[in-house]
Design an enzyme around this catalytic site. Structure first.
Site, PDB file in Angstrom:
ATOM      1  N   HIS A 276       0.836  -1.213   0.000  1.00 32.52           N
ATOM      2  CA  HIS A 276       0.000   0.000   0.000  1.00 32.52           C
ATOM      3  C   HIS A 276       0.870   1.262   0.000  1.00 32.52           C
ATOM      4  O   HIS A 276       0.915   1.965  -0.983  1.00 32.52           O
ATOM      5  CB  HIS A 276      -1.007   0.043   1.150  1.00 32.52           C
ATOM      6  CG  HIS A 276      -1.949  -1.110   1.167  1.00 32.52           C
ATOM      7  ND1 HIS A 276      -2.757  -1.416   0.093  1.00 32.52           N
ATOM      8  CD2 HIS A 276      -2.185  -2.073   2.108  1.00 32.52           C
ATOM      9  CE1 HIS A 276      -3.470  -2.499   0.383  1.00 32.52           C
ATOM     10  NE2 HIS A 276      -3.140  -2.923   1.590  1.00 32.52           N
ATOM     11  N   ASP A 327      -4.829  -7.984  -3.560  1.00 28.21           N
ATOM     12  CA  ASP A 327      -5.182  -7.802  -2.146  1.00 28.21           C
ATOM     13  C   ASP A 327      -6.466  -8.530  -1.737  1.00 28.21           C
ATOM     14  O   ASP A 327      -6.469  -9.731  -1.529  1.00 28.21           O
ATOM     15  CB  ASP A 327      -5.251  -6.299  -1.830  1.00 28.21           C
ATOM     16  CG  ASP A 327      -5.291  -6.014  -0.333  1.00 28.21           C
ATOM     17  OD1 ASP A 327      -5.276  -6.976   0.451  1.00 28.21           O
ATOM     18  OD2 ASP A 327      -5.338  -4.827   0.062  1.00 28.21           O
TER      19      ASP A 327
HETATM   20 ZN   LIG Z   1      -3.502  -6.815   2.557  1.00 29.46          ZN
END
Ligand SMILES: [Zn+2]
Length: 447
Positions: A276, A327
């Site tokens: 991220h 993800d």
């Molecule tokens: Zn994750």
């Protein structure tokens, strides 16, 4: 030996026409351009690219797809549903689900997945008789779906980070925790013994055991160093600064950013990946650039969870290597992730052309960050991974091959080869009806 021919190929020097590739024992031995097909060649449609690397996945989150938007879908709607699932899941059910999810990934052109795996123990938090029952289920699932897996076994010790420090684990989080970094290390060592472990190990050549720190919220600073040291020589991934709240809590308790805290304990380097990295300071960006750390962007998840838009162009300019992850698997389409990297940067900066199509293909092929430095290029000596993308669908017809990554999607993938094995052909996975497998695996979890 097997050989392939396609009208276009994405070679290390750029897009070439009339490309012929020969594979032996799972590796490319010859890659030629400007040649006609030989009689025995399998003729592929469109543009062939290297296989894609999905550098961040939580396979079980796939069961949440289309189920977290009630009441407008706040972050808490999402987390409540995720915990409801994490509370119930058992290894046999997870095996079936992960097999279908990894098959869905293969259909999207993914030849290797980094599975960020934190669901370890029984519902009461005690270990299974085989303490790696879930890890084995995931490795088995990837093998049956025909893709490589780097199991990023995740250390998760505390229930969060508040102004007064780290929180107790709640009832669901007990399943994630080994109690200490030392106990985590012991359990992972068992897994590594069985599956061949370190980067470069050939024992089981489609499996790597890597490590992960869930986040600086879930692992107290005093235990970070042990995880980093235990992971030496293997991939190590960490969720970093996905939401501003993590930065505030870390600043409040430790007096620095999550990135700085991790760096103090040895995190940062070409085998390390910050996942991220959405809310970074200029100093954080410089640090990841200086250490050539990988950054796994997961744009479709980051927009779904209202995380924000990370500083992708700035990180790349500083020297960090960008990779892409699906993800939560609410979208399994790495081409969409690549496109979003560029398009989100356009929205955030009011400028076009932040990443060239070639830079997006680099991000699609971040295999080295998963411990596969010998994958990601159509070149002799590399693993014989390949994705054939159709140029004659309603989405891609008329597009230039060198720009098609900005318009194509998973539905345009025709053929996928992983380590020389044909996994997807004519848009069909060797396991058959993958949508059916997904439906069968997900329905019982919500009953
Ligand atoms: Zn994750």
């Amino acid at each position: 030996m097997s050989s392939y021919w396609a009208p276009y190929g994405w070679l290390p020097g750029g897009v070439a026409e009339r490309v012929r590739l020969v594979a032996e024992d799972g590796r490319w031995t010859r890659v030629e351009a400007g040649v006609e097909p030989a009689d025995q060649d399998v003729r592929l449609p469109g543009l062939v690219l290297p296989g894609f690397a999905n550098t961040h996945s939580h396979a079980f989150h796939r069961a949440l797809r289309g189920r977290t938007h009630g009441d407008g879908g706040t972050f808490w709607t999402w987390r409540d549903r995720m915990y409801a699932l994490a509370r119930r899941l058992e290894p046999p059910a997870y095996h079936l689900l992960a097999r279908a999810v990894y098959a869905e990934m293969a259909l999207a052109g993914i030849s290797a997945v980094g599975e960020f795996h934190y669901l370890h123990h029984q519902q009461d938090g005690s270990p299974y008789p085989d303490p790696n029952a879930f890890g084995h289920a995931l490795i088995q699932a990837a093998s049956e779906a025909g893709i490589r897996i780097t199991l990023l076994d995740t250390c998760y010790l505390s229930g969060g980070l508040g102004p007064a420090g780290h929180l107790e684990l709640d009832e669901v989080q007990r399943r994630f925790s080994d109690g200490s970094a030392a106990a985590w290390q012991q359990r992972v060592a068992l897994l590594a013994q069985i599956h061949g472990a370190q980067v470069g190990a050939a024992q089981d050549d489609t499996v790597r055991i890597g490590a992960a720190i869930h986040s600086v919220r879930a692992v107290p600073a005093g235990q970070l160093g042990q995880v980093v040291a235990a992971a030496a020589g293997s991939p190590l991934h960490v969720h970093v600064s996905e939401q501003p709240a993590e930065n505030e809590a870390t600043l409040g308790h430790y007096g620095c950013s999550p990135t700085e805290l991790l760096a103090r304990h040895g995190f940062g380097g070409p085998l390390h990946t910050a996942v991220h990295a959405t809310h970074l300071s200029a100093a954080d960006i410089a640090l990841y650039g200086r250490t050539a750390t990988n950054i796994s962007f997961c744009p479709t998840t980051e927009r779904d969870l209202a995380d924000g838009i990370g500083p992708a162009p700035e990180l790349a300019a500083a020297g960090a290597r960008l990779t892409l992850g699906s993800d939560q698997n609410a979208c399994v389409d790495l081409l969409e992730e690549a496109r979003a990297l560029e398009l989100h940067a356009r929205l955030a900066s009011l400028r076009r052309g932040r990443f060239s199509p070639a830079e997006l293909v680099d991000a699609l092929t971040g295999h080295a960050s998963l411990g596969w430095p010998d994958a990601g290029q159509l070149a002799p000596g590399q693993r014989a991974d390949l994705v054939a993308l159709r140029l004659d669908t309603v989405r891609t017809a008329g597009a230039l091959p060198e720009q098609v990554v900005l318009v194509a999607g998973a539905a345009d993938v025709d053929t996928v080869l992983v380590d020389g094995r044909l996994v997807v052909s004519g848009g069909r996975h060797v396991l058959g009806d993958v949508a059916g497998l997904l439906a069968e695996a997900i329905a019982p979890l919500w009953r």
